[in-house]
Design a protein around this motif. Structure first.
Motif, PDB file in Angstrom:
ATOM      1  N   THR A   1      -3.094   1.524 -59.241  1.00  0.00           N
ATOM      2  CA  THR A   1      -4.513   1.181 -59.409  1.00  0.00           C
ATOM      3  C   THR A   1      -4.729  -0.161 -60.086  1.00  0.00           C
ATOM      4  O   THR A   1      -5.860  -0.563 -60.339  1.00  0.00           O
ATOM      5  CB  THR A   1      -5.233   2.249 -60.263  1.00  0.00           C
ATOM      6  N   ARG A   2      -3.626  -0.855 -60.418  1.00  0.00           N
ATOM      7  CA  ARG A   2      -3.793  -2.146 -61.097  1.00  0.00           C
ATOM      8  C   ARG A   2      -4.384  -3.177 -60.134  1.00  0.00           C
ATOM      9  O   ARG A   2      -4.413  -2.975 -58.922  1.00  0.00           O
ATOM     10  CB  ARG A   2      -2.430  -2.632 -61.612  1.00  0.00           C
ATOM     11  N   LEU A   3      -4.820  -4.301 -60.684  1.00  0.00           N
ATOM     12  CA  LEU A   3      -5.372  -5.360 -59.855  1.00  0.00           C
ATOM     13  C   LEU A   3      -4.308  -5.888 -58.909  1.00  0.00           C
ATOM     14  O   LEU A   3      -3.113  -5.848 -59.212  1.00  0.00           O
ATOM     15  CB  LEU A   3      -5.890  -6.499 -60.741  1.00  0.00           C
TER      16      LEU A   3
ATOM     17  N   PRO B   1      -6.401  -1.144 -56.022  1.00  0.00           N
ATOM     18  CA  PRO B   1      -6.985  -1.440 -57.333  1.00  0.00           C
ATOM     19  C   PRO B   1      -8.210  -0.571 -57.606  1.00  0.00           C
ATOM     20  O   PRO B   1      -9.095  -0.476 -56.750  1.00  0.00           O
ATOM     21  CB  PRO B   1      -7.388  -2.917 -57.231  1.00  0.00           C
ATOM     22  N   TYR B   2      -8.244   0.038 -58.789  1.00  0.00           N
ATOM     23  CA  TYR B   2      -9.374   0.885 -59.134  1.00  0.00           C
ATOM     24  C   TYR B   2     -10.638   0.047 -59.258  1.00  0.00           C
ATOM     25  O   TYR B   2     -10.602  -1.073 -59.754  1.00  0.00           O
ATOM     26  CB  TYR B   2      -9.124   1.627 -60.457  1.00  0.00           C
ATOM     27  N   SER B   3     -11.731   0.592 -58.768  1.00  0.00           N
ATOM     28  CA  SER B   3     -13.019  -0.049 -58.990  1.00  0.00           C
ATOM     29  C   SER B   3     -14.045   1.066 -59.110  1.00  0.00           C
ATOM     30  O   SER B   3     -13.849   2.165 -58.578  1.00  0.00           O
ATOM     31  CB  SER B   3     -13.352  -0.990 -57.838  1.00  0.00           C
ATOM     32  N   ARG B   4     -15.142   0.795 -59.842  1.00  0.00           N
ATOM     33  CA  ARG B   4     -16.126   1.842 -60.050  1.00  0.00           C
ATOM     34  C   ARG B   4     -16.963   2.123 -58.817  1.00  0.00           C
ATOM     35  O   ARG B   4     -17.663   3.112 -58.750  1.00  0.00           O
ATOM     36  CB  ARG B   4     -17.032   1.483 -61.229  1.00  0.00           C
TER      37      ARG B   4
ATOM     38  N   ASN C   1      -3.904   1.015 -68.048  1.00  0.00           N
ATOM     39  CA  ASN C   1      -4.237   1.519 -69.381  1.00  0.00           C
ATOM     40  C   ASN C   1      -4.855   2.916 -69.248  1.00  0.00           C
ATOM     41  O   ASN C   1      -5.138   3.376 -68.139  1.00  0.00           O
ATOM     42  CB  ASN C   1      -5.199   0.552 -70.107  1.00  0.00           C
TER      43      ASN C   1
ATOM     44  N   THR D   1      -7.796   4.043 -70.022  1.00  0.00           N
ATOM     45  CA  THR D   1      -9.177   4.098 -69.538  1.00  0.00           C
ATOM     46  C   THR D   1      -9.203   4.207 -68.016  1.00  0.00           C
ATOM     47  O   THR D   1      -9.895   5.061 -67.443  1.00  0.00           O
ATOM     48  CB  THR D   1      -9.940   2.831 -69.986  1.00  0.00           C
ATOM     49  N   ILE D   2      -8.440   3.337 -67.366  1.00  0.00           N
ATOM     50  CA  ILE D   2      -8.425   3.338 -65.904  1.00  0.00           C
ATOM     51  C   ILE D   2      -7.646   4.545 -65.379  1.00  0.00           C
ATOM     52  O   ILE D   2      -8.019   5.141 -64.365  1.00  0.00           O
ATOM     53  CB  ILE D   2      -7.884   1.995 -65.383  1.00  0.00           C
TER      54      ILE D   2
ATOM     55  N   ALA E   1     -10.084   7.473 -65.407  1.00  0.00           N
ATOM     56  CA  ALA E   1     -11.128   7.352 -64.388  1.00  0.00           C
ATOM     57  C   ALA E   1     -10.557   7.586 -62.991  1.00  0.00           C
ATOM     58  O   ALA E   1     -11.155   8.289 -62.164  1.00  0.00           O
ATOM     59  CB  ALA E   1     -11.778   5.972 -64.477  1.00  0.00           C
TER      60      ALA E   1
END
Lengths: 253, 209
Positions: free
Chosen positions: B26-28, B44-47, B71, B73-74, B77
């Motif tokens: 999920t990293r950039l 990559p995670y995004s909201r 991290n 937080t991500i 989520a």
């Protein structure tokens, strides 16, 4: 270049998320507890940058900082001006130091006065040019006003000394090119400024040089005299908030 | 779990290799490109709709899923979102590549080259410009091979595994995927960060068609 202002309108606080989308590196300046670590981390992720630095322009006396929580969530240390009197381990920044965020370059200017450890951060987008593009001034220079010198529980002599330093720091910021955009830590409602603080959250160096009531005073004694005449009671709980932000008190309330 | 302490990376590595678990990173994208676990996928995670995006891409019946995040937080989520979209998340790594690297397991890496570096070491590299033909009129790096992105797979066999390739596009985004694709196919390929936009803004030399 990525540039995102994240504010708390009730407190009149600005915080900044900036970085370089090419290398994906980024920085948060003056994060707010009321915005919260998660919001900074997620916003950075959505914009395609990683937060590599969490920087405080100074120890805030009017609102709770979100810097420690954010830094901890990311496995980083908070960066402060080297003279910061905080009880936890921080990354010290000093005059002329440059932090590189890919093609975005952030240079530290020591601008003491409001507090001894106050710094301003000059930003260059080297992908576009080598000259300053903007400056984050913390509480050193506001839109319409300058930071007050009396929030350190100091005596009169020390306040006058701080005001003299504030005069020099303001001059230093105003030496930047006139077009440099100016982004302070506060606007409008904040208690860290005085009578003249504008509700507009940003300005330029040139405009403040010309129309900022205190900053345009060229004589140091007159500046100090004006600043002393404009003193007002410190914000309620200033001492407690400082204690939380410096880590000398675990929790208030 | 959580990528710390006694987490068994060897077991995870085995399961990835056996196709028993899908590892979603999920990293950039640029973090992934620099270094990732071979066989993992970059998402990559995004909201905004990350969960439904991976669900429509993979289908949610892929079996066991592992998530790698930069991290906590991500990690939290992404785990929640994946769960909501029907994925069975069995493992969450929340310290990026740190734990994996300290376990000495294999990583896939891709170099990043700044235009300035490329210019100085131009003899070392063969440049491949993956932009669309209409974009070449803005100038190309002298000596570049012009291979539009979608033609790259077919042209791979004409390229040499003994050469060092530098891939360039307009901004460094498409060329990142292209360089990664080449690296995954065993080529020595790096991405020119900032692309032609940075090359041109630095007034480095170009030739015109």
């Amino acid at each position: 270049m990525i540039w995102k202002v994240m504010r708390d309108e009730n407190l009149g606080c600005n915080s900044y998320l900036l970085g370089d989308e090419v290398t994906g590196t980024g920085m948060v300046v003056d994060p707010l507890e009321s915005v919260g670590a998660t919001e900074y981390i997620m916003t950075a992720q959505d914009l395609g940058i990683t937060i590599n630095h969490v920087v405080e322009t100074h120890v805030h006396a009017d609102h709770r900082s979100g810097a420690r929580e954010l830094a901890k969530s990311l496995g980083l240390k908070v960066s402060f001006g080297a003279r910061a009197a905080v009880s936890y381990d921080f990354q010290p920044l000093s005059e002329g130091q440059k932090l590189s965020l890919g093609s975005v370059e952030v240079e530290v200017l020591e601008t003491p006065g409001h507090t001894p450890e106050s710094i301003s951060l000059v930003v260059r987008d080297t992908q576009r040019g080598d000259d300053p593009m903007l400056v984050m001034t913390g509480d050193s220079l506001f839109v319409g006003d300058v930071g007050r010198p009396d929030l350190q529980d100091a005596g009169d002599d020390e306040i006058i000394q701080a005001s003299r330093m504030q005069f020099e720091s303001v001059r230093k910021i105003l030496n930047l090119p006139d077009y440099t955009e100016l982004y302070p830590a506060h606007y409008g409602a904040s208690k860290c400024g005085g009578l003249f603080m504008s509700k507009k959250p940003s300005s330029t160096v040139g405009y403040e040089k010309k129309f900022n009531f205190l900053a345009k005073i060229s004589d140091v004694d007159e500046f100090v005299d004006r600043q002393m005449k404009l003193l007002k009671p410190p914000p309620e709980e200033a001492r407690e908030i400082r204690a939380v932000n410096t880590g000398t008190e675990m929790e208030v309330n | 779990m959580e990528g710390e302490g006694n987490f068994d990376y060897n077991a995870l590595w085995k399961r990835i290799n056996n196709g028993e678990v899908l590892l979603i990173d999920t990293r950039l994208a640029n973090e992934y490109t620099k270094k990732h676990i071979p066989g993992s996928v970059c998402a990559p995670y995004s909201r905004s709709g990350w969960g439904s995006a991976i669900a429509s891409y993979f289908g949610n019946d892929v079996g066991d899923v592992a998530i790698l995040a930069p991290n906590e937080t991500i990690a939290k989520a992404a785990q929640e979102e994946a769960g909501k979209n029907g994925f069975k998340v069995v493992t969450v790594i929340s310290d990026g590549m740190n734990g994996w690297e300290s376990s000495q397991l294999p990583t896939a890496e891709m170099k990043e080259i700044t235009p300035e570096d490329l210019y100085e070491k131009s003899d070392d590299y063969t440049v491949i410009d993956v932009r669309d033909p209409f974009e070449w009129s803005s100038g190309i790096i002298p000596g570049s091979l012009k291979i539009p992105m979608e033609e790259l797979p077919a042209k791979l066999q004409e390229l040499s595994k003994d050469k060092k390739y530098a891939l360039v596009c307009a901004s460094g985004s498409r060329s990142q995927s292209a360089a990664l694709y080449m690296a995954d196919n065993g080529f020595d390929a790096g991405n020119v960060i900032g692309g032609m936009s940075r090359w041109l803004s630095r007034s480095l030399p170009v030739e015109y068609e």
